[in-house]
Design an enzyme around this catalytic site. Structure first.
Site, PDB file in Angstrom:
ATOM      1  N   ASP A   1      -0.299   5.159   0.936  1.00 40.55           N
ATOM      2  CA  ASP A   1      -0.553   6.153   1.982  1.00 40.55           C
ATOM      3  C   ASP A   1      -0.640   5.499   3.356  1.00 40.55           C
ATOM      4  OD1 ASP A   1      -1.201   8.730   0.331  1.00 40.55           O
ATOM      5  OD2 ASP A   1      -2.306   7.121  -0.644  1.00 40.55           O
TER       6      ASP A   1
ATOM      7  N   ASP B   1      -1.493  -0.841   6.132  1.00 42.96           N
ATOM      8  CA  ASP B   1      -1.541  -0.160   7.429  1.00 42.96           C
ATOM      9  C   ASP B   1      -2.945  -0.051   8.003  1.00 42.96           C
ATOM     10  OD1 ASP B   1      -2.384   3.159   6.974  1.00 42.96           O
ATOM     11  OD2 ASP B   1      -2.060   1.852   5.262  1.00 42.96           O
TER      12      ASP B   1
ATOM     13  N   ASP C   1       0.848  -1.191   0.000  1.00 39.34           N
ATOM     14  CA  ASP C   1       0.000   0.000   0.000  1.00 39.34           C
ATOM     15  C   ASP C   1       0.890   1.250   0.000  1.00 39.34           C
ATOM     16  OD1 ASP C   1      -2.441   1.603   0.550  1.00 39.34           O
ATOM     17  OD2 ASP C   1      -1.529   1.836   2.532  1.00 39.34           O
TER      18      ASP C   1
END
Length: 225
Positions: A13, A174, A11
């Protein structure tokens, strides 16, 4: 213990990049132009993680949930997208250990791809300007396919691209969106402890492992079965 993967998707961001400073600038400038109260970085940091559309709506209603009036949203979106096109990476930065972690993964021969909900028009400039685009063999943005995370389609698309079975793949993210996408795609999932998960400890989502820096993936995979 993790099983040794052949492919790793990562991922952007909250995992590789702290993009909140740019998103806050665009959000507050948008609000100012609309004659509305500024929201500030603390709130924006809680609101990111589900794409620009949800961020704009959360800023307009000053809440995680809720829908603004459609005409206000359309006006706000036009302002925000124009701002973000010019402010994709001016204030954003890589988290500590990202360059080292990506370099190690490539040095070990892993097939590495990027899966983000960010639109392609913002993803490619961000990865390029921060100097990490060449680490990825494939980049799947939020508008590459009809579905985006937490739907498994982007992850399965990457697995198909590489010709690798999902059970031999690993997602690094995240947020709960990354965990849900990985579980639905039958990927293993490792999460960074510091990212964007709306203030909730990512351990509550029960990923396979949690690390504090991407460079820790070296030890994790060195011990994988």
């Amino acid at each position: 213990m993790l099983k040794q993967p052949e492919m790793i998707l990562i991922d952007v961001d909250g995992t590789l990049v702290d993009s909140v400073p740019d998103l806050t600038f665009c959000t507050d400038t948008m609000m100012e132009r609309l004659g509305l109260p500024l929201r500030g970085e603390t709130k924006v940091r809680q609101w990111v993680g589900n794409g620009v559309e949800r961020l704009i709506k959360r800023a307009l209603v000053d809440n995680m949930e809720g829908e603004p009036e459609e005409d206000l949203y359309q006006k706000a979106e036009t302002i925000f997208l124009a701002l973000y096109a010019d402010n994709t990476s001016k204030r954003s930065h890589l988290y500590p250990g990202v360059n080292e972690g990506l370099a190690w993964l490539k040095s070990q021969g892993y097939r590495v791809g990027c899966v983000t909900n960010k639109a392609a028009q913002f993803t490619y400039p961000l990865l390029t300007e921060l100097g990490i685009i060449d680490y990825f063999e494939i980049v799947i943005s939020g508008d590459t396919l009809p579905e985006k995370k937490p739907h498994p389609a982007p992850l399965l698309h990457a697995a198909s691209h590489f010709g690798i079975a999902p059970e031999k793949a690993l997602m690094i993210g995240d947020s709960i969106s990354d965990v849900k996408a990985a579980r639905a795609a039958n990927f293993q999932i490792v999460c960074l402890s510091y990212g964007y998960n709306h203030g909730v400890d990512i351990r509550d989502s029960q990923p396979d492992s949690v690390i504090d820096s991407l460079i820790e993936i070296k030890n994790l995979l060195s011990q994988a079965a």
